[in-house]
Design a protein around this motif. Structure first.
Motif, PDB file in Angstrom:
ATOM      1  N   ASP A  46       0.022   0.888  -2.758  1.00  0.00           N
ATOM      2  CA  ASP A  46      -0.599  -0.379  -3.137  1.00  0.00           C
ATOM      3  C   ASP A  46       1.062  -1.883  -3.555  1.00  0.00           C
ATOM      4  OD1 ASP A  46       1.335   0.388  -5.086  1.00  0.00           O
ATOM      5  OD2 ASP A  46      -0.006   0.277  -6.873  1.00  0.00           O
ATOM      6  N   TYR A  47       2.225  -1.576  -2.272  1.00  0.00           N
ATOM      7  CA  TYR A  47       2.763  -2.976  -2.587  1.00  0.00           C
ATOM      8  C   TYR A  47       3.464  -2.843  -1.098  1.00  0.00           C
ATOM      9  CZ  TYR A  47       5.474   1.758  -2.442  1.00  0.00           C
ATOM     10  OH  TYR A  47       5.879   3.160  -2.108  1.00  0.00           O
ATOM     11  N   ALA A  79       0.401  -4.363   1.873  1.00  0.00           N
ATOM     12  CA  ALA A  79      -0.705  -3.096   0.463  1.00  0.00           C
ATOM     13  C   ALA A  79      -1.760  -2.899   1.236  1.00  0.00           C
ATOM     14  CB  ALA A  79      -0.569  -4.177  -0.756  1.00  0.00           C
ATOM     15  N   GLY A  80      -1.993  -1.588   0.634  1.00  0.00           N
ATOM     16  CA  GLY A  80      -2.883  -0.837   0.847  1.00  0.00           C
ATOM     17  C   GLY A  80      -3.516  -0.367   2.746  1.00  0.00           C
TER      18      GLY A  80
END
Length: 98
Positions: A46-47, A79-80
Motif C-alpha cells: 500500500d506504499y 503503491a497497489g
C-alpha cells in the motif's frame, strides 16, 4: 554519522531474499537483499517501493511484462501494483519503502 558497507551487509545475510533494515530516514526504510537466481513470489504494497540494483540484475515482473533492472538502476513500483521477481535475478538489491 554512520558508515554502512552495503556489500558486507548483503553478504552477512543468512539467506537470499531475506531483507535487513539498515537505516531509517523519517518514515522510510533502507533495506538490503541478496538475490540468488531463484524467483520471488508476487507481492503488493500500500506504499511505493524503490528497487535499486547495486550489482547484478533483477528481472522484475510487473504489469504482465518482465523489466530488466541493471546495476545502478532504480525502479519505483507504485503503491497497489502487484510485482514479482523472475528467476535469473542475482546480485544485491537495495529496497526503499515505508
Amino acid at each position: 554519522m554512520t558508515l554502512i558497507a552495503l556489500a558486507e551487509a548483503a553478504g552477512a545475510l543468512p539467506q537470499a531474499w531475506q531483507s535487513q533494515v539498515l537505516a531509517r530516514f523519517g518514515d522510510a526504510n533502507l533495506k538490503v537483499v541478496r538475490m540468488d537466481e531463484a524467483a520471488y513470489p508476487d507481492e503488493c504494497h500500500d506504499y511505493p517501493e524503490g528497487l535499486l540494483v547495486l550489482d547484478g540484475q533483477m528481472l522484475l515482473e510487473i504489469g504482465g511484462e518482465v523489466v530488466r533492472v541493471g546495476a545502478g538502476e532504480l525502479y519505483v513500483v507504485p503503491a497497489g501494483v502487484p510485482h514479482a521477481v523472475a528467476a535469473g535475478s542475482c546480485g544485491t538489491l537495495l529496497i526503499l519503502d515505508t
